[in-house]
Design a protein around this motif. Sequence first.
Motif, mmCIF file in Angstrom:
data_model
loop_
_atom_site.group_PDB
_atom_site.id
_atom_site.type_symbol
_atom_site.label_atom_id
_atom_site.label_comp_id
_atom_site.label_asym_id
_atom_site.label_seq_id
_atom_site.Cartn_x
_atom_site.Cartn_y
_atom_site.Cartn_z
ATOM 1 N N ILE A 1 63.844 37.396 41.939
ATOM 2 C CA ILE A 1 63.282 36.309 41.139
ATOM 3 C C ILE A 1 62.318 35.476 41.985
ATOM 4 N N ARG A 2 62.694 35.182 43.218
ATOM 5 C CA ARG A 2 61.827 34.386 44.087
ATOM 6 C C ARG A 2 60.519 35.110 44.389
ATOM 7 N N VAL A 3 60.611 36.391 44.716
ATOM 8 C CA VAL A 3 59.389 37.159 45.005
ATOM 9 C C VAL A 3 58.484 37.190 43.776
ATOM 10 N N SER A 4 59.090 37.424 42.608
ATOM 11 C CA SER A 4 58.286 37.527 41.383
ATOM 12 C C SER A 4 57.594 36.211 41.054
ATOM 13 N N ALA A 5 58.252 35.081 41.350
ATOM 14 C CA ALA A 5 57.638 33.778 41.078
ATOM 15 C C ALA A 5 56.379 33.594 41.924
ATOM 16 N N PHE A 6 56.434 33.998 43.175
ATOM 17 C CA PHE A 6 55.240 33.891 44.030
ATOM 18 C C PHE A 6 54.161 34.876 43.588
ATOM 19 N N VAL A 7 54.565 36.026 43.094
ATOM 20 C CA VAL A 7 53.591 36.987 42.566
ATOM 21 C C VAL A 7 52.852 36.392 41.378
ATOM 22 N N ILE A 8 53.609 35.774 40.463
ATOM 23 C CA ILE A 8 52.986 35.146 39.293
ATOM 24 C C ILE A 8 52.073 34.006 39.718
#
Length: 417
Positions: A305-312
């Motif tokens: 979830i944390r990685v995906s938030a930075f990707v977004i």
Amino acid sequence: MSTTTLPGQKTAAPPPSIGGNFRAYIGRVRGGDMGALPAILGLLVLCAAFAWLRPVFLSAINFANLFTQGAAISVIAMGLVFVLLLGEIDLSAGYTSGVCAAVLAVLLTSQGLPWYVAIPASIGTGVLIGFLLGTLVAKVGIPSFVVTLAAFLGFQGLLLVLVNEGNNIAIREPIIIAIENRYLPPALGWILYAVCVVAYAGIQLVRARRRAGRGLAADPLGLIAVRVGALVVLGGLAVYALNLERSRNALLVSLKGVPIVVPIVLALLIFWTFVLRRTAYGRHIYAVGGNAEAARRAGINVDRIRVSAFVICSGMASIGGIILASQASSVDPSTGGSDVLLFAVGAAVIGGTSLFGGKGRVLDAILGGAVVAVINNGMGLMGYSASVKYIVTGLVLLLAAGVDALSRKRAAASGLR
């Protein structure tokens, strides 16, 4: 006459009234759940003040300028909302937008690639940057403040490399330039408005019907009618104003219609709002932001979830960079720098997203971006210098952060959090 409920039979919740919904909302506000109320009130006060002090603020051409001036900041702020919901921060979002804009410009000019190749490459660069930042934060365990501060400095240098140590790369691709500098035909603007109104009304009615069918409290039809009516009036006035001729010499060039960037921002708002409010992923974002350890014990992959938030976040920054490149019709070392990051973070917080995580909406970025755009625009019309604009915007941001902190304390005291 009384009714008997058979075993296993679902009983529908009594339909709430508009008054009941209003009283419940007031109760939430008193309990510390302010939401976007401060941003909306601030926006109304600022607009009223500038309209009184400088009547030209309400002119058609200035109204259109507000949309184009705040578009890039709002788009970058949308991505920052996802990171802030986790209680993290991305200080590199501004220069990420600049690097992605530079990639776009180099591919269009030096490499001679078409726009439909350059745009995905630019967005892909942002996604890759977000993946690297998120991995360092989630997997390696480096605080996001440190990681993104290092990226802020590094991307500043990378941007200089991409623009050959300070050159200005002019963009002549009509499709890119049109994003911020061209307008929809008036008829198409009205069609877009009608589609939005019908879609919004349909979504509200379907949602109320589903909740009622499950025996849950649903919004009364009167409240839905008020919401749809407000959209009809406000949206209709906006489209009417934007369709007015803004050119001083319409025979040479016509300036009327909804800016092309508006439906782009609107589409991003609808998509990410759906992701946050209607998907399991969105619920996981709020869960991790509210209590990461509890989310982990519930089976949520917190690192992912944390990685995906930075990707977004970085992906949205790349789209913001494309808008900035379109606005200036060029890319230079200042693209994405200066006050872009500060205004984007400020827009998200001013709109109502909490710096402590767990509370916020994508709409907050739009509301906060509107506040920032109105301050810059209105004070510019009044002849104030950039120093005064920075001071006022900083004070507004401090006020928004203070409201957030106080509302959290009140919510904790009242047992709502």
